[in-house]
Design a protein around this motif. Structure first.
Motif, PDB file in Angstrom:
ATOM      1  N   ILE A 126       0.858  -1.186   0.000  1.00  0.00           N
ATOM      2  CA  ILE A 126       0.000   0.000   0.000  1.00  0.00           C
ATOM      3  C   ILE A 126       0.892   1.234   0.000  1.00  0.00           C
ATOM      4  CG2 ILE A 126      -1.726   1.295   1.321  1.00  0.00           C
ATOM      5  CD1 ILE A 126      -2.713  -1.417   2.410  1.00  0.00           C
ATOM      6  N   SER A 127       0.711   2.099  -0.988  1.00  0.00           N
ATOM      7  CA  SER A 127       1.604   3.253  -1.145  1.00  0.00           C
ATOM      8  C   SER A 127       1.046   4.541  -0.559  1.00  0.00           C
ATOM      9  CB  SER A 127       1.916   3.481  -2.628  1.00  0.00           C
ATOM     10  OG  SER A 127       0.737   3.813  -3.340  1.00  0.00           O
ATOM     11  N   SER A 128      -0.267   4.577  -0.256  1.00  0.00           N
ATOM     12  CA  SER A 128      -0.856   5.810   0.260  1.00  0.00           C
ATOM     13  C   SER A 128      -2.139   5.513   1.016  1.00  0.00           C
ATOM     14  CB  SER A 128      -1.163   6.782  -0.884  1.00  0.00           C
ATOM     15  OG  SER A 128      -1.881   7.912  -0.425  1.00  0.00           O
ATOM     16  N   ILE A 129      -2.362   6.293   2.088  1.00  0.00           N
ATOM     17  CA  ILE A 129      -3.635   6.209   2.805  1.00  0.00           C
ATOM     18  C   ILE A 129      -4.393   7.528   2.688  1.00  0.00           C
ATOM     19  CG2 ILE A 129      -2.848   4.443   4.410  1.00  0.00           C
ATOM     20  CD1 ILE A 129      -2.480   6.664   6.495  1.00  0.00           C
ATOM     21  N   GLY A 130      -3.881   8.426   1.858  1.00  0.00           N
ATOM     22  CA  GLY A 130      -4.587   9.674   1.608  1.00  0.00           C
ATOM     23  C   GLY A 130      -4.364  10.761   2.622  1.00  0.00           C
ATOM     24  N   ILE A 131      -3.427  10.565   3.551  1.00  0.00           N
ATOM     25  CA  ILE A 131      -3.076  11.590   4.545  1.00  0.00           C
ATOM     26  C   ILE A 131      -1.576  11.821   4.430  1.00  0.00           C
ATOM     27  CG2 ILE A 131      -3.130  12.266   6.975  1.00  0.00           C
ATOM     28  CD1 ILE A 131      -5.343  10.226   7.396  1.00  0.00           C
ATOM     29  N   SER A 132      -1.187  12.939   3.864  1.00  0.00           N
ATOM     30  CA  SER A 132       0.209  13.188   3.468  1.00  0.00           C
ATOM     31  C   SER A 132       1.252  12.847   4.536  1.00  0.00           C
ATOM     32  CB  SER A 132       0.374  14.644   3.023  1.00  0.00           C
ATOM     33  OG  SER A 132      -0.426  14.886   1.894  1.00  0.00           O
ATOM     34  N   PRO A 133       1.147  13.341   5.771  1.00  0.00           N
ATOM     35  CA  PRO A 133       2.197  13.035   6.755  1.00  0.00           C
ATOM     36  C   PRO A 133       2.360  11.541   7.020  1.00  0.00           C
ATOM     37  CG  PRO A 133       0.805  14.832   7.518  1.00  0.00           C
ATOM     38  CD  PRO A 133       0.125  14.239   6.330  1.00  0.00           C
ATOM     39  N   PHE A 134       1.237  10.810   6.976  1.00  0.00           N
ATOM     40  CA  PHE A 134       1.283   9.378   7.261  1.00  0.00           C
ATOM     41  C   PHE A 134       1.698   8.559   6.043  1.00  0.00           C
ATOM     42  CE2 PHE A 134      -1.653  11.129  10.394  1.00  0.00           C
ATOM     43  CZ  PHE A 134      -1.141  10.597  11.566  1.00  0.00           C
ATOM     44  N   ASP A 135       1.745   9.199   4.897  1.00  0.00           N
ATOM     45  CA  ASP A 135       2.176   8.504   3.682  1.00  0.00           C
ATOM     46  C   ASP A 135       3.696   8.378   3.601  1.00  0.00           C
ATOM     47  OD1 ASP A 135      -0.332   7.991   2.767  1.00  0.00           O
ATOM     48  OD2 ASP A 135      -0.409   9.661   1.351  1.00  0.00           O
ATOM     49  N   LEU A 136       4.408   9.231   4.322  1.00  0.00           N
ATOM     50  CA  LEU A 136       5.881   9.230   4.240  1.00  0.00           C
ATOM     51  C   LEU A 136       6.495   7.877   4.598  1.00  0.00           C
ATOM     52  CD1 LEU A 136       6.740  12.776   5.693  1.00  0.00           C
ATOM     53  CD2 LEU A 136       6.834  12.021   3.291  1.00  0.00           C
ATOM     54  N   PRO A 137       6.082   7.228   5.685  1.00  0.00           N
ATOM     55  CA  PRO A 137       6.671   5.920   6.002  1.00  0.00           C
ATOM     56  C   PRO A 137       6.431   4.867   4.913  1.00  0.00           C
ATOM     57  CG  PRO A 137       5.479   6.786   7.894  1.00  0.00           C
ATOM     58  CD  PRO A 137       5.130   7.647   6.722  1.00  0.00           C
ATOM     59  N   LEU A 138       5.366   5.072   4.121  1.00  0.00           N
ATOM     60  CA  LEU A 138       5.034   4.100   3.084  1.00  0.00           C
ATOM     61  C   LEU A 138       5.990   4.168   1.900  1.00  0.00           C
ATOM     62  CD1 LEU A 138       1.139   4.417   3.163  1.00  0.00           C
ATOM     63  CD2 LEU A 138       2.542   2.573   4.112  1.00  0.00           C
ATOM     64  N   ASN A 139       6.913   5.121   1.923  1.00  0.00           N
ATOM     65  CA  ASN A 139       7.976   5.149   0.913  1.00  0.00           C
ATOM     66  C   ASN A 139       8.946   3.992   1.117  1.00  0.00           C
ATOM     67  OD1 ASN A 139       7.046   7.474  -0.386  1.00  0.00           O
ATOM     68  ND2 ASN A 139       8.087   8.812   1.073  1.00  0.00           N
ATOM     69  N   SER A 140       8.928   3.430   2.322  1.00  0.00           N
ATOM     70  CA  SER A 140       9.772   2.276   2.632  1.00  0.00           C
ATOM     71  C   SER A 140       9.086   0.997   2.172  1.00  0.00           C
ATOM     72  CB  SER A 140      10.024   2.201   4.142  1.00  0.00           C
ATOM     73  OG  SER A 140      10.516   0.932   4.513  1.00  0.00           O
ATOM     74  N   THR A 141       9.814   0.174   1.435  1.00  0.00           N
ATOM     75  CA  THR A 141       9.256  -1.090   0.938  1.00  0.00           C
ATOM     76  C   THR A 141       8.788  -1.973   2.089  1.00  0.00           C
ATOM     77  OG1 THR A 141      10.677  -1.046  -1.011  1.00  0.00           O
ATOM     78  CG2 THR A 141       9.749  -3.169  -0.388  1.00  0.00           C
ATOM     79  N   ALA A 142       9.579  -2.060   3.148  1.00  0.00           N
ATOM     80  CA  ALA A 142       9.232  -2.914   4.284  1.00  0.00           C
ATOM     81  C   ALA A 142       7.920  -2.461   4.934  1.00  0.00           C
ATOM     82  CB  ALA A 142      10.359  -2.897   5.312  1.00  0.00           C
ATOM     83  N   VAL A 143       7.745  -1.153   5.052  1.00  0.00           N
ATOM     84  CA  VAL A 143       6.525  -0.632   5.669  1.00  0.00           C
ATOM     85  C   VAL A 143       5.323  -0.879   4.764  1.00  0.00           C
ATOM     86  CG1 VAL A 143       5.343   1.451   6.481  1.00  0.00           C
ATOM     87  CG2 VAL A 143       7.764   1.107   6.997  1.00  0.00           C
ATOM     88  N   ARG A 144       5.501  -0.683   3.461  1.00  0.00           N
ATOM     89  CA  ARG A 144       4.408  -0.926   2.510  1.00  0.00           C
ATOM     90  C   ARG A 144       3.943  -2.376   2.577  1.00  0.00           C
ATOM     91  NH1 ARG A 144       7.447   1.914  -1.294  1.00  0.00           N
ATOM     92  NH2 ARG A 144       7.922  -0.018  -2.403  1.00  0.00           N
ATOM     93  N   VAL A 145       4.895  -3.285   2.579  1.00  0.00           N
ATOM     94  CA  VAL A 145       4.566  -4.716   2.615  1.00  0.00           C
ATOM     95  C   VAL A 145       3.888  -5.076   3.940  1.00  0.00           C
ATOM     96  CG1 VAL A 145       5.535  -7.044   2.689  1.00  0.00           C
ATOM     97  CG2 VAL A 145       6.388  -5.389   1.013  1.00  0.00           C
ATOM     98  N   ALA A 146       4.443  -4.579   5.049  1.00  0.00           N
ATOM     99  CA  ALA A 146       3.887  -4.884   6.371  1.00  0.00           C
ATOM    100  C   ALA A 146       2.464  -4.344   6.503  1.00  0.00           C
ATOM    101  CB  ALA A 146       4.782  -4.298   7.461  1.00  0.00           C
ATOM    102  N   PHE A 147       2.245  -3.130   5.992  1.00  0.00           N
ATOM    103  CA  PHE A 147       0.918  -2.531   6.090  1.00  0.00           C
ATOM    104  C   PHE A 147      -0.082  -3.274   5.212  1.00  0.00           C
ATOM    105  CE2 PHE A 147      -1.904   1.365   5.276  1.00  0.00           C
ATOM    106  CZ  PHE A 147      -2.645   1.121   6.415  1.00  0.00           C
ATOM    107  N   PHE A 148       0.358  -3.700   4.041  1.00  0.00           N
ATOM    108  CA  PHE A 148      -0.495  -4.495   3.158  1.00  0.00           C
ATOM    109  C   PHE A 148      -0.912  -5.793   3.842  1.00  0.00           C
ATOM    110  CE2 PHE A 148      -0.709  -8.001   0.031  1.00  0.00           C
ATOM    111  CZ  PHE A 148      -1.763  -7.557  -0.756  1.00  0.00           C
ATOM    112  N   ALA A 149       0.054  -6.499   4.429  1.00  0.00           N
ATOM    113  CA  ALA A 149      -0.237  -7.768   5.094  1.00  0.00           C
ATOM    114  C   ALA A 149      -1.183  -7.555   6.274  1.00  0.00           C
ATOM    115  CB  ALA A 149       1.059  -8.427   5.566  1.00  0.00           C
ATOM    116  N   PHE A 150      -0.930  -6.502   7.042  1.00  0.00           N
ATOM    117  CA  PHE A 150      -1.796  -6.198   8.189  1.00  0.00           C
ATOM    118  C   PHE A 150      -3.212  -5.879   7.733  1.00  0.00           C
ATOM    119  CE2 PHE A 150      -3.687  -2.664  10.602  1.00  0.00           C
ATOM    120  CZ  PHE A 150      -3.936  -3.317  11.815  1.00  0.00           C
TER     121      PHE A 150
END
Length: 355
Positions: A126-150
């Motif tokens: 997941i690359s974005s949740i539509g809230i700019s400040p919270f989207d920054l961590p999603l630039n990390s591949t590990a965070v994107r994958v972890a958030f997708f799985a969660f």
């Protein structure tokens, strides 16, 4: 996807469901869901709880038909997704047959299945949740994958949480897949639209025997699997088009998501483990003794809940680009849910006091 392509999916689901019911005397000892076997079960009699197998078989049939017309790369991704989510189905089905797979293990199975698919599909996430400040961590591949799985695992678990009345989880699944299919259609994501409508047809065939008379239950295998597939398709639809706000995902899934969060909150406030099963969900209140006369001894309890959820789920495709409107829809649903839950809770307590 034209009707002639969906009919085989519906037929396989209906035929498999009918076969499970007709052959129940040979498997009911293993597959039967016994009334009163746990605090949250309110049905009567012993009902086969493996209807998810019919949904899975029908979906698999549809996928086989779909993949013939897909480019090889796309077909590979879809089959990869299906294979990974099969882990979720198997974990739930084993619980249906043995009653020995704890909820935590089923959740971890969904988490592992989603993570496995993500890694297999170029670390998809997941690359974005539509809230700019919270989207920054999603630039990390590990965070994107972890958030997708969660996200996928949590939606899968949420679908199982609402599986407590004839037609409820199957009906919610039908509405969710229709909403995702319409959104994908309107954003030129043909493959996702086809897959969504396929899952809708698979659930519709099962619902013929599940609602209203409850001859067959979806079971953990079906509920978890529906939720996992819905979670993955939702992410695909949102990530696949800039014309879809991330908040569409929340509105399409708002009922199972909020039911889960609300249950965790009320259990914590009552100083009970937030994961502990109980009989205080919205569908339990609607099905309480005070309402059984109005809804045919619980057979039609799902109808008012589905009628309330449907406008929100089906409005989401129309509001797909309008984040403020989507957020407003989510807020309205949560407010209405909370007011209705409170009113039903008071009425149920008054009835019990009179009993």
């Amino acid at each position: 996807m034209i009707l002639s392509q969906l009919l085989p999916v519906f037929a396989v689901s209906a035929i498999c469901s009918a076969a499970l019911i007709l052959a129940r005397r040979w498997h009911i000892g293993v597959t039967g869901d016994i009334a009163g076997s746990s605090v949250h079960k309110i049905h009567t009699g012993t009902i086969p709880r493996v209807g998810g197998a019919a949904v899975y078989a029908a979906g698999l049939t549809g996928l086989a038909l779909i993949s013939r017309s897909l480019p090889d790369v796309t077909a590979k991704i879809v089959w990869m997704m299906w294979g990974c989510m099969t882990i979720v189905f198997v974990a739930g089905l084993v619980e249906d047959l043995t009653r020995m797979v704890p909820a935590a293990v089923r959740y971890l199975a969904a988490l592992a299945a989603a993570a496995l698919f993500s890694f297999a599909h170029d670390s998809y996430g997941i690359s974005s949740i539509g809230i700019s400040p919270f989207d920054l961590p999603l630039n990390s591949t590990a965070v994107r994958v972890a958030f997708f799985a969660f996200a996928v695992a949590s939606v899968s678990h949420a679908f199982n949480l609402i599986d407590g009345q004839n037609g409820l989880c199957g009906g919610v699944s039908l509405l969710v897949f229709l909403a995702l299919g319409i959104t994908a259609d309107r954003t030129n994501q043909e493959m996702l639209a086809t897959l969504s409508y396929t899952m809708a047809a698979a659930n519709l065939g099962f619902l013929v025997f599940n609602f209203p008379f409850g001859k067959l239950f979806l079971g953990d295998g079906g509920a978890y699997f529906n939720g996992a597939i819905a979670g993955v398709i939702t992410v695909f639809v949102v990530e696949g088009s800039s014309a879809v706000s991330p908040w569409l995902a929340v509105l399409v899934l708002v009922y199972p998501i909020w039911e889960t969060l609300f249950s965790m909150i009320r259990r914590t406030q009552a100083r009970r483990p937030f994961h502990q099963a109980d009989s205080d969900h919205l569908h339990h209140l609607v099905a309480s003794a005070d309402f059984s006369r109005q809804f045919g001894n619980g057979r039609y309890v799902a109808l008012p809940i589905l009628a309330c959820f449907a406008p929100f789920a089906l409005a989401a495709p129309l509001l797909r680009e309008q984040t403020p409107a989507l957020v407003a829809g989510i807020a309205i649903f949560i407010t209405l849910y909370s007011l209705v839950y409170r009113a039903l809770g008071k009425r149920s307590r008054r009835f019990l006091a009179r009993a």
